[in-house]
Motif scaffolding. Structure first.
Motif, short mmCIF file in Angstrom:
data_model
loop_
_atom_site.label_atom_id
_atom_site.label_comp_id
_atom_site.label_asym_id
_atom_site.label_seq_id
_atom_site.Cartn_x
_atom_site.Cartn_y
_atom_site.Cartn_z
N MET A 1 13.23 21.74 7.79
CA MET A 1 12.42 20.80 7.01
C MET A 1 12.21 19.51 7.80
N ASN A 2 11.07 18.89 7.58
CA ASN A 2 10.80 17.59 8.17
C ASN A 2 11.17 16.49 7.17
N ALA A 3 11.80 15.45 7.67
CA ALA A 3 12.15 14.32 6.81
C ALA A 3 10.90 13.55 6.43
N LEU A 4 9.97 13.42 7.38
CA LEU A 4 8.73 12.68 7.16
C LEU A 4 7.56 13.41 7.79
N GLU A 5 6.46 13.49 7.06
CA GLU A 5 5.21 13.98 7.61
C GLU A 5 4.11 12.99 7.21
N ILE A 6 3.62 12.26 8.17
CA ILE A 6 2.57 11.26 7.94
C ILE A 6 1.27 11.81 8.51
N LYS A 7 0.25 11.92 7.66
CA LYS A 7 -1.01 12.51 8.09
C LYS A 7 -2.20 11.60 7.77
N ASN A 8 -2.81 11.08 8.83
CA ASN A 8 -4.07 10.33 8.73
C ASN A 8 -4.01 9.17 7.73
N ILE A 9 -2.94 8.39 7.81
CA ILE A 9 -2.79 7.24 6.91
C ILE A 9 -3.72 6.10 7.37
N THR A 10 -4.48 5.56 6.45
CA THR A 10 -5.30 4.38 6.73
C THR A 10 -5.03 3.33 5.67
N LYS A 11 -5.15 2.06 6.09
CA LYS A 11 -4.99 0.95 5.17
C LYS A 11 -5.70 -0.27 5.76
N LYS A 12 -6.54 -0.91 4.95
CA LYS A 12 -7.26 -2.11 5.41
C LYS A 12 -6.72 -3.33 4.68
N TYR A 13 -6.43 -4.39 5.47
CA TYR A 13 -6.04 -5.69 4.95
C TYR A 13 -6.94 -6.73 5.60
N GLY A 14 -8.00 -7.14 4.99
CA GLY A 14 -8.87 -8.13 5.62
C GLY A 14 -9.35 -7.64 6.98
#
Length: 289
Positions: A1-14
């Motif tokens: 098992m993977n502890a974390l799988e981050i896929k294509n995360i985007t976030k805009k702040y100004g």
């Protein structure tokens, strides 16, 4: 098992934009999250913890999505930020009395084992602790509700080398359990070189690389040459370069191949700091199309 799988995360702040970040942290491992201030490390951590809402992408923690109502999953995550003042007006005995009612899987024995290990005074108010003592308390708390994933934001920052080594040993012991993992955001590359299995490098909201530490250390190199020799280096061999007073430093991959190809140049092993510094401060040489 993977502890974390981050896929294509985007976030805009100004003006800031976290762009399509993806990486995987397998269980039983420590990942170092690196990047200059403002690169996006804290934004990634806050997205993982669901304290801010991502614009797009998916996050899986221990095989589950990080939804706000997933309280059971949150019990499996131990978090240490920069020193908190939440418990300042309590001593350790009072703090433990509060925590046992917060966490369903709180382990009093484990907590006091760490208090003894770190030699923390039980009756002294936390506000009178040194920075290092407060950090040790925060780590003791994070480890005492039986988490499977630790998320640590600058947990060794500002501590002396002996204290850092003591804490790093605790982290190494934690991941001996193959169901555990650690995401460690840090500016102290020497700590990451000691304990990290993977390195993920964020720069200006973009993912520069995410790979095993051994691959970085054994494959990347810093090639040094004179200005006149630099003109004959193939552009495709240059990741980043920086011209200094008496030489040019070039970040390259496949260190052994580069040493054989450019026999008049010196090719040294690259440390994590070297790679990050050249990516951030070095120049990029565009290839002709």
């Amino acid at each position: 098992m993977n502890a974390l799988e981050i896929k294509n995360i985007t976030k805009k702040y100004g003006d800031f934009h976290l762009e399509n970040i993806s990486f995987i942290l397998p269980c039983g491992n420590i990942m170092g999250l690196i990047g200059e201030n403002g690169a996006g490390k804290s934004t990634i951590i806050n997205c993982i913890l669901d304290t801010i809402e991502k614009d797009s992408g998916t996050i899986s923690i221990l095989g589950q999505t990080n939804e706000k109502n997933n309280l059971r999953l949150k019990e499996d995550i131990g978090v240490v930020f920069d020193v908190s003042e939440f418990y300042d007006n309590y001593n350790i005995l009072q703090t433990e009395n509060i925590l046992k009612d917060i966490y369903k899987k709180w382990d009093k024995k484990t907590f006091y084992n760490y208090i003894e290990k770190f030699d923390l005074p039980k009756n002294k108010l936390v506000k009178d602790f040194s920075r290092g003592m407060k950090m040790k308390l925060a780590i003791s708390i994070a480890l005492s509700h039986q988490p499977k994933l630790l998320i640590l934001d600058e947990a060794t920052s500002g501590l002396d080398p002996i204290m850092r080594d003591e804490i790093l040993d605790v982290f190494m012991e934690f991941v001996q359990n193959e169901n555990h993992a650690i995401l460690l955001s840090s500016h102290i590359s020497s700590d990451l070189e000691k304990v990290a299995d993977y390195i993920t490098f964020i720069h200006e909201g973009k993912l520069i690389l995410s790979s095993s530490k051994d691959e970085l250390i054994y494959e990347y190199g810093i090639m040094k040459c004179r200005d006149d020799e630099f003109e004959f280096i193939d552009k495709e061999d240059i990741i980043r370069y920086r011209k200094k007073t008496y030489e040019v430093e070039i970040l390259v991959r496949d260190r052994e191949k580069m040493a054989n190809k450019y026999t008049k140049c010196i090719v040294d092993p690259a440390k994590v700091d070297d790679i990050m510094t050249l990516y951030v401060k070095g120049a990029y040489l565009c290839l002709d199309l």
